[in-house]
Motif scaffolding. Structure first.
Motif, PDB file in Angstrom:
ATOM      1  N   ARG A   1      24.467 104.266  14.584  1.00  6.69           N
ATOM      2  CA  ARG A   1      24.452 105.246  15.663  1.00  6.69           C
ATOM      3  C   ARG A   1      25.692 106.133  15.567  1.00  6.69           C
ATOM      4  N   ASP A   2      25.484 107.450  15.545  1.00  2.00           N
ATOM      5  CA  ASP A   2      26.590 108.417  15.614  1.00  2.00           C
ATOM      6  C   ASP A   2      27.729 108.050  14.665  1.00  2.00           C
ATOM      7  N   SER A   3      27.407 107.861  13.397  1.00  2.00           N
ATOM      8  CA  SER A   3      28.402 107.380  12.436  1.00  2.00           C
ATOM      9  C   SER A   3      28.259 108.078  11.094  1.00  2.00           C
ATOM     10  N   VAL A   4      29.303 107.967  10.285  1.00  2.00           N
ATOM     11  CA  VAL A   4      29.300 108.489   8.922  1.00  2.00           C
ATOM     12  C   VAL A   4      29.488 107.335   7.950  1.00  2.00           C
TER      13      VAL A   4
ATOM     14  N   ALA B   1      15.449  99.465   9.237  1.00  2.00           N
ATOM     15  CA  ALA B   1      16.739 100.015   9.688  1.00  2.00           C
ATOM     16  C   ALA B   1      16.501 101.075  10.761  1.00  2.00           C
ATOM     17  N   LYS B   2      17.462 101.213  11.687  1.00  2.00           N
ATOM     18  CA  LYS B   2      17.341 102.179  12.776  1.00  2.00           C
ATOM     19  C   LYS B   2      18.536 103.124  12.754  1.00  2.00           C
ATOM     20  N   LEU B   3      18.254 104.434  12.670  1.00  2.00           N
ATOM     21  CA  LEU B   3      19.285 105.462  12.698  1.00  2.00           C
ATOM     22  C   LEU B   3      19.082 106.298  13.954  1.00  2.00           C
ATOM     23  N   SER B   4      20.154 106.499  14.723  1.00  2.00           N
ATOM     24  CA  SER B   4      20.027 107.288  15.946  1.00  2.00           C
ATOM     25  C   SER B   4      21.286 108.106  16.174  1.00  2.00           C
ATOM     26  N   GLY B   5      21.127 109.194  16.928  1.00  2.00           N
ATOM     27  CA  GLY B   5      22.246 110.091  17.152  1.00  2.00           C
ATOM     28  C   GLY B   5      22.528 110.917  15.915  1.00  2.00           C
ATOM     29  N   ALA B   6      23.781 111.335  15.752  1.00  2.00           N
ATOM     30  CA  ALA B   6      24.209 112.112  14.587  1.00  2.00           C
ATOM     31  C   ALA B   6      24.690 111.152  13.511  1.00  2.00           C
ATOM     32  N   VAL B   7      23.977 111.125  12.394  1.00  2.00           N
ATOM     33  CA  VAL B   7      24.279 110.169  11.317  1.00  2.00           C
ATOM     34  C   VAL B   7      24.353 110.907   9.988  1.00  2.00           C
ATOM     35  N   VAL B   8      25.389 110.616   9.220  1.00  2.00           N
ATOM     36  CA  VAL B   8      25.506 111.124   7.848  1.00  2.00           C
ATOM     37  C   VAL B   8      25.622 109.928   6.918  1.00  2.00           C
TER      38      VAL B   8
ATOM     39  N   VAL C   1      25.570  96.356  12.675  1.00  2.00           N
ATOM     40  CA  VAL C   1      25.465  97.442  13.647  1.00  2.00           C
ATOM     41  C   VAL C   1      26.712  98.307  13.522  1.00  2.00           C
ATOM     42  N   ILE C   2      26.506  99.603  13.262  1.00  2.00           N
ATOM     43  CA  ILE C   2      27.601 100.555  13.100  1.00  2.00           C
ATOM     44  C   ILE C   2      27.460 101.605  14.188  1.00  2.00           C
ATOM     45  N   ASP C   3      28.378 101.622  15.133  1.00  2.00           N
ATOM     46  CA  ASP C   3      28.264 102.471  16.322  1.00  2.00           C
ATOM     47  C   ASP C   3      29.492 103.378  16.422  1.00  2.00           C
ATOM     48  N   ASN C   4      29.265 104.700  16.338  1.00  2.00           N
ATOM     49  CA  ASN C   4      30.352 105.676  16.474  1.00  2.00           C
ATOM     50  C   ASN C   4      31.528 105.319  15.573  1.00  2.00           C
TER      51      ASN C   4
ATOM     52  N   SER D   1      27.106 120.638   4.695  1.00  2.00           N
ATOM     53  CA  SER D   1      26.512 121.360   3.584  1.00  2.00           C
ATOM     54  C   SER D   1      25.048 120.979   3.421  1.00  2.00           C
ATOM     55  N   THR D   2      24.237 121.949   3.027  1.00  2.00           N
ATOM     56  CA  THR D   2      22.833 121.667   2.716  1.00  2.00           C
ATOM     57  C   THR D   2      22.631 121.510   1.217  1.00  2.00           C
ATOM     58  N   VAL D   3      23.703 121.687   0.436  1.00  2.00           N
ATOM     59  CA  VAL D   3      23.583 121.596  -1.016  1.00  2.00           C
ATOM     60  C   VAL D   3      23.438 120.135  -1.433  1.00  2.00           C
ATOM     61  N   GLY D   4      22.286 119.782  -1.999  1.00  2.00           N
ATOM     62  CA  GLY D   4      22.085 118.444  -2.548  1.00  2.00           C
ATOM     63  C   GLY D   4      21.770 117.372  -1.525  1.00  2.00           C
ATOM     64  N   TYR D   5      21.493 117.750  -0.284  1.00  2.00           N
ATOM     65  CA  TYR D   5      21.230 116.746   0.742  1.00  2.00           C
ATOM     66  C   TYR D   5      19.918 117.024   1.460  1.00  2.00           C
ATOM     67  N   GLY D   6      19.265 115.944   1.920  1.00  2.00           N
ATOM     68  CA  GLY D   6      18.162 116.083   2.840  1.00  2.00           C
ATOM     69  C   GLY D   6      18.715 116.138   4.250  1.00  2.00           C
ATOM     70  N   LYS D   7      18.165 116.998   5.108  1.00  2.00           N
ATOM     71  CA  LYS D   7      18.734 117.199   6.427  1.00  2.00           C
ATOM     72  C   LYS D   7      17.622 117.204   7.470  1.00  2.00           C
ATOM     73  N   PHE D   8      17.738 116.367   8.502  1.00  2.00           N
ATOM     74  CA  PHE D   8      16.723 116.254   9.527  1.00  2.00           C
ATOM     75  C   PHE D   8      17.413 116.269  10.886  1.00  2.00           C
ATOM     76  N   LYS D   9      17.398 117.391  11.551  1.00  2.00           N
ATOM     77  CA  LYS D   9      17.990 117.552  12.873  1.00  2.00           C
ATOM     78  C   LYS D   9      19.394 116.946  12.910  1.00  2.00           C
ATOM     79  N   HIS D  10      19.530 115.708  13.435  1.00  2.00           N
ATOM     80  CA  HIS D  10      20.854 115.111  13.544  1.00  2.00           C
ATOM     81  C   HIS D  10      21.150 114.105  12.431  1.00  2.00           C
ATOM     82  N   ILE D  11      20.306 114.003  11.431  1.00  2.00           N
ATOM     83  CA  ILE D  11      20.505 112.999  10.380  1.00  2.00           C
ATOM     84  C   ILE D  11      20.544 113.650   9.012  1.00  2.00           C
TER      85      ILE D  11
END
Length: 231
Positions: free
Chosen positions: A170-173, A149-156, A185-188, A127-137
């Motif tokens: 990385r690639d995590s929710v 902090a480092k965020l990479s891949g698809a992150v929510v 470190v949080i990976d997938n 959803s784009t409601v109420g969130y900032g959205k940048f490509k995969h983040i």
């Protein structure tokens, strides 16, 4: 045109090894299950969404907020034997994809696999409601992220989260209300709601909840100690 959905307790109770949330309050890819239903209703021009659930005491303020955001009337009803099932009645816990396909969530493994799919290409189902959205983040409201902090891949990252110094994701929710302390470190992986991590925690292909941790590869869930702090 109206839509009826069934959030059946038997469909989600077996997912967790600890007390479950109300099904409509469960979070996947950074937002509540019920928001997917509302997005679908808005997309299809449906005027009213009937939600049959055993949950008690749904706050009127929450209902008002959802109706304002989505422009769809929301009516909570308790399940009864008099419900007439039609092709427009969906039973169980699940979400609609952009294609119109409905995916039922039957266990924790299917829940996590669906979450992995929802945060790819890039976050096309988020959803784009109420969130900032940048490509995969995708970043929620009222979130603090330390500059190191480092965020990479698809992150929510859901609302009201704190990401401290030298954390890598990385690639995590990360679901709402969570605190990731320095050096972790949080990976997938999946971090549940309101989780406060200890420092220097390494998680790869794991789902972390308050008292249990689920191995996505081995499909095993065990009780843990020392990973989470008391919030």
């Amino acid at each position: 045109m109206n839509l009826c959905i069934m959030l059946d307790k038997t469909d989600y109770e077996s997912i967790w090894t600890e007390p479950v949330l109300h099904p409509e309050a469960m979070s996947i890819a950074g937002k509540e299950i019920i928001q997917y239903w509302l997005e679908w209703a808005r997309f299809k021009g449906i005027e009213k969404l009937y939600i049959y659930t055993e949950s008690e005491g749904v706050a009127s303020e929450k209902i008002d907020m959802l109706e304002t955001l989505y422009g769809v009337a929301v009516v909570y009803l308790h399940p009864s034997k008099n419900i007439e099932y039609t092709e427009n009645t969906y039973r169980g816990l699940g979400v609609f994809l952009d294609s119109g396909e409905y995916r039922t969530i039957k266990d924790l493994d299917s829940f996590l696999k669906l979450e992995r799919a929802l945060i790819q290409e890039p976050l096309k189902y988020s959803s784009t409601v109420g969130y900032g959205k940048f490509k995969h983040i995708q970043i929620g409201k009222n979130v603090y992220i330390h500059k190191s902090a480092k965020l990479s891949g698809a992150v929510v990252i859901g609302d009201n989260c704190i990401i401290e110094k030298d954390v890598e994701i990385r690639d995590s929710v990360i679901n709402s209300g969570s605190l990731l302390k320095r050096g972790s470190v949080i990976d997938n992986s999946h971090i549940g709601k309101n989780i406060h991590l200890a420092t220097n925690v390494y998680l790869k292909e794991k789902a972390l909840f308050e008292s249990t941790i689920y191995d996505m590869v081995k499909r095993e869930s065990v009780v843990h100690e020392g990973i989470c702090l008391k919030s």
